[in-house]
Structures are given as C-alpha cells and as structure tokens.
Scaffold this active site. Structure first.
Site, short mmCIF file in Angstrom:
data_model
loop_
_atom_site.label_atom_id
_atom_site.label_comp_id
_atom_site.label_asym_id
_atom_site.label_seq_id
_atom_site.Cartn_x
_atom_site.Cartn_y
_atom_site.Cartn_z
N ASN A 148 0.69 -1.35 0.46
CA ASN A 148 0.23 -0.24 0.28
C ASN A 148 0.78 0.81 -0.05
OD1 ASN A 148 -1.35 1.80 0.08
ND2 ASN A 148 -2.54 1.27 2.03
N LYS A 168 0.24 4.18 0.06
CA LYS A 168 -1.03 5.27 0.15
C LYS A 168 0.10 7.02 -0.65
CE LYS A 168 0.11 3.24 4.91
NZ LYS A 168 -0.22 3.21 6.46
N HIS A 212 -9.68 0.82 4.68
CA HIS A 212 -8.61 1.06 5.64
C HIS A 212 -8.57 2.55 6.80
CE1 HIS A 212 -4.25 2.62 7.03
NE2 HIS A 212 -3.52 1.54 5.62
N GLU A 222 -7.26 4.54 8.01
CA GLU A 222 -6.38 6.35 7.79
C GLU A 222 -7.99 6.30 7.24
OE1 GLU A 222 -3.02 5.40 5.90
OE2 GLU A 222 -1.93 5.18 7.69
N GLU A 266 -5.21 -5.11 10.31
CA GLU A 266 -4.36 -4.30 11.24
C GLU A 266 -4.95 -2.80 12.72
OE1 GLU A 266 -2.60 -3.15 6.40
OE2 GLU A 266 -4.29 -1.39 7.04
N GLY A 276 2.48 2.37 10.76
CA GLY A 276 2.53 3.26 10.70
C GLY A 276 4.57 3.86 11.94
N SER A 315 2.80 -2.65 9.90
CA SER A 315 4.93 -2.50 10.48
C SER A 315 5.51 -3.54 9.78
CB SER A 315 4.92 -1.63 12.52
OG SER A 315 5.04 -0.08 12.41
P1 PGA Z 1 2.98 0.19 7.32
O1 PGA Z 1 1.56 0.32 7.39
O2 PGA Z 1 3.61 -0.76 7.47
O3 PGA Z 1 3.73 1.50 7.79
O4 PGA Z 1 2.48 -0.20 9.32
C1 PGA Z 1 0.38 -0.66 6.88
C2 PGA Z 1 -0.78 -0.01 6.21
O5 PGA Z 1 -1.16 0.55 6.22
O6 PGA Z 1 -1.94 -0.64 5.46
#
Ligand code: PGA
Length: 254
Positions: free
Chosen positions: A9, A11, A95, A97, A167, A173, A212
């Site tokens: 992803n 983003k 997601h 976010e 997740e 992140g 992560s």
């Molecule tokens: P990250 O994000 O690997 O940077 O923690 C995962 C995601 O948001 O799908």
C-alpha cells in the site's frame, strides 16, 4: 492450502520516476512458481502507468480505495468499473486511515466492498482496533463489528472472492508491529466468525496482517497458522525491503 499474499500500500507516496524504479526493484524478487500473490497499490493517478509496467509480470495491480456508487455526480471519486478499466484486480476497502481521516463508517465500507465485488474486483477488507480499544479489552468486539457489517449485508459467501486484513491501528506506521501471537489470536477469531457461517469459505480465506511489517519481522508473522501474508505500508516503498518481505512469504509457502 491458502496461497499467501503480499500487498504493498503505497498510500500518498510516489512519483512517475520513483514508481518505475520501485517496480523494477520489486520485479527482482524471486517468487518462484509457488510464491505469494504480490499486489501493488499506487495512488489513483499512477494506476494506469504502473499497470503498464506490471504487464507481462506476475504482479497484480490494486487501488487504495473505491467509490461506493457505480457512476454519476460524485466529484473527485473513482468507481470500481474505472479501476477495472485501468487494469486493477484488487482494491483496499476500509483502511483505518480512510475511517479515521475521511469519516468512513462500517456501512460505507460495506457498500464499497460490494461495489468492488460487483465489478469483479477482489476487495481487501481492513479491520483493526485502536490502542485505546485494545487497552480496554475491546479488540475482539471491534474487529467482529467491522467484519459483521459485511457478513450481515452479504453473508459469508462474498468472502470466497475477497481478502481480509487485520491491521491494528496502533501498529500502522508506528514501527511497533503486533507480535505474531497477538496477530494469530485476532486472525483465528476472524476466521472462526466466518466459519460459523461457512466453514469451507473460512478455510480458504486469506487473512493478511498489516501494521509495521518489515523484512525483519515478516517471516515470524507469516509463520503463524492463520496469517496468510501481509498488507505492507512504509516498507513497500523500499524496493529491497518489499522484495525481502515477498521472499519471506515464498519461503513460508514452500
Ligand atoms: P505500515 O502500514 O506498514 O506502514 O505500518 C500498513 C498499512 O497501513 O496498510
């Protein structure tokens, strides 16, 4: 029995030049015959061009979001049919976010899931609890609610053509991944919930872990019985890291 999947992803990162470099790097991964299904999810504006770079390779193209409506007066939105038209096979829905920053609730996520499936796209449905929810012992309740909204509307049958991603919001992140045991516990719970409606579909469903995931922790996460790969954010922007994560999935499969 379940083919692992690794999805990157990206983003809101990238540029035409960087994307080309990144794809070239990922293509160096040795995935073999029995390797994971690898999907890259660039921002909308780069889908077409990235799709062309992936043509003739085993990598698949996914989007990061989709509009719940099929067409019409929805300024700024992108429909499932459009995603299909530019070569997407997958799309991330729900997601955290999108939920936290853009106000998406469980109902809209369920509608997006169905919109994607109607066009033959494979939705990757994200669920996960916040730190506060985990610390107050509500993880199971929260992820069950997020899953149930799709199960209630559409039944377990739709998961024959979908992927689930656990997740935990506190792991996204932050560099602080869930431990393999923490991930396994929630994955098993999600799988059991679907099994209660349809054991066969539940047994075949891929449940990815996201939050992560890095080259250093991928192997131990993917080794858990109900973890069928990863949804990778930050580490998917580094070609070498992402390649190593894909190779960790391959090692698990063989
Ligand atoms: P990250 O994000 O690997 O940077 O923690 C995962 C995601 O948001 O799908």
């Amino acid at each position: 029995m379940r083919r692992l999947m690794v999805a990157g992803n990206w983003k809101m990162h990238g540029s035409r030049a960087n994307n080309a470099q990144l794809v070239n790097h990922i293509l160096l991964a040795d995935l073999g015959e029995d390797g994971p299904e690898v999907v890259v999810c660039p921002p909308f504006v780069y889908l077409w061009e990235t799709g062309r770079l992936l043509r003739g390779t085993s990598l698949a193209l996914g989007a990061q979001d989709v509009c719940a409506a099929a067409a019409g007066a929805h300024t700024g939105e992108v429909s499932a049919a459009m995603l299909k038209d530019v070569g997407c096979s997958h799309v991330i829905v729900g997601h955290s976010e999108r939920r936290a920053l853009y106000g998406e609730d469980d109902q809209i996520v369920a509608r997006k899931f169905m919109a994607a499936q109607r066009e033959g796209l494979m939705p990757v449905l994200c669920v996960g609890e916040t730190l506060e929810e985990r610390e107050s012992g509500r993880t199971a309740e929260v992820v069950a609610r997020q899953l149930d909204v799709v199960l209630d509307v559409a039944g377990a049958g739709v998961f024959a053509r979908a992927v689930l991603a656990y997740e935990p919001v506190w792991a996204i992140g932050t560099g602080k991944n869930a431990t393999p045991d923490q991930a396994q516990e929630v994955h098993a719970l999600l799988r059991a919930r679907i099994a209660a409606q349809d054991a066969k579909i539940s047994a075949c469903l891929r449940i990815l872990y996201g939050g992560s995931v890095k080259a250093v922790n991928a192997a131990e996460l993917f080794a858990m019985p109900d973890v069928d790969g990863g949804l990778v954010g930050g580490a998917s922007l580094n070609g070498d890291e992402f390649r190593r994560i894909c190779e960790a999935a391959r090692a698990q499969a063989s």
